[in-house]
Design a protein around this motif. Structure first.
Motif, PDB file in Angstrom:
ATOM      1  N   ASP A 162       0.858  -1.188   0.000  1.00  0.00           N
ATOM      2  CA  ASP A 162       0.000   0.000   0.000  1.00  0.00           C
ATOM      3  C   ASP A 162       0.895   1.240   0.000  1.00  0.00           C
ATOM      4  OD1 ASP A 162       1.019   0.123   2.548  1.00  0.00           O
ATOM      5  OD2 ASP A 162      -0.906   0.065   3.568  1.00  0.00           O
ATOM      6  N   SER A 175      -2.282   5.489  -7.367  1.00  0.00           N
ATOM      7  CA  SER A 175      -2.911   4.166  -7.398  1.00  0.00           C
ATOM      8  C   SER A 175      -2.276   3.223  -8.409  1.00  0.00           C
ATOM      9  CB  SER A 175      -4.408   4.300  -7.692  1.00  0.00           C
ATOM     10  OG  SER A 175      -5.034   5.016  -6.649  1.00  0.00           O
ATOM     11  N   TYR A 178       0.890   1.862  -6.948  1.00  0.00           N
ATOM     12  CA  TYR A 178       0.621   0.782  -5.994  1.00  0.00           C
ATOM     13  C   TYR A 178       0.406  -0.536  -6.738  1.00  0.00           C
ATOM     14  CZ  TYR A 178      -0.853   4.454  -2.643  1.00  0.00           C
ATOM     15  OH  TYR A 178      -0.927   5.543  -1.834  1.00  0.00           O
ATOM     16  N   THR A 182       2.638  -3.828  -6.471  1.00  0.00           N
ATOM     17  CA  THR A 182       1.978  -5.029  -5.969  1.00  0.00           C
ATOM     18  C   THR A 182       2.213  -6.204  -6.912  1.00  0.00           C
ATOM     19  OG1 THR A 182       0.304  -3.731  -4.820  1.00  0.00           O
ATOM     20  CG2 THR A 182      -0.242  -6.027  -5.294  1.00  0.00           C
TER      21      THR A 182
END
Length: 198
Positions: A162, A175, A178, A182
């Motif tokens: 996060d 976003s 992220y 990830t």
């Protein structure tokens, strides 16, 4: 526009962006004045006046003294340490906020809007939509929580993807970043599992 050309033309570092929108008022505006009858029906059929708003989003520099700590003397209901945040906006951010406000008013007035009013609600850290930090990524376990694969230095089977691993997001929505980190961390975890390292 503040993010282009370097920092030399202003008295703060980095830049900011805006988000905004326009809307018309509706029938709810008439309720206080009109409670029933033909006047209310006529008013409900007419859209209200236009309003337009902008909100500035600026980067908070990654100051070493902005941090959070675990308080083992104050436990939560499950016996776990509570979190204490010690962070504040500093001179750079306050100067940026002033420029954000003045630039927004200037742009809106030049675009032809009337009755433009700038304001600074003096919001604090933690009230933004994409807060960063608290689990910094880095090579040195003394100054960071995660390694370059988003893996905890001290617990290799735990990955954090996060916003906490980023010390700053600049002034853009992070976003997609992220999501990319990830995907990379998940790939790394799979490879480490196959090797038997975690």
């Amino acid at each position: 526009f503040r993010n282009l050309g370097g920092d030399s033309d202003r008295d703060y570092k980095r830049g900011f962006g805006y988000q905004g929108g326009a809307s018309r008022g509706n029938w709810e505006e008439t309720i206080a004045e009109l409670s029933y009858g033909k006047d209310l029906k006529d008013a409900v059929l007419k859209p209200g006046g236009w309003t337009f708003g902008m909100m500035g989003f600026g980067e908070v520099l990654p100051y070493e003294n902005n941090r959070f700590t675990l308080d083992y003397d104050k436990l939560d209901d499950w016996g776990l340490p509570t979190v204490t945040f010690d962070a504040e906006l500093q001179e750079n951010e306050l100067k940026m906020r002033k420029d954000m406000l003045e630039s927004a008013v200037d742009m809106l007035e030049k675009a032809g809007l009337r009755d433009v009013k700038g304001y600074d609600n003096e919001s604090a850290l933690g009230l933004g939509i994409h807060e960063m930090g608290t689990a910094r990524m880095g090579r040195d376990r003394k100054t960071s929580v995660l390694n370059g694969n988003n893996q905890l230095h001290d617990v290799p089977n735990v990955y954090v993807t996060d916003g906490s691993f980023m010390t700053s997001a600049s002034c853009v929505n992070p976003s997609l970043t992220y999501m990319a980190f990830t995907a990379r961390a998940a790939n790394h975890a799979v490879q480490e599992l196959k090797k038997g390292n975690i």
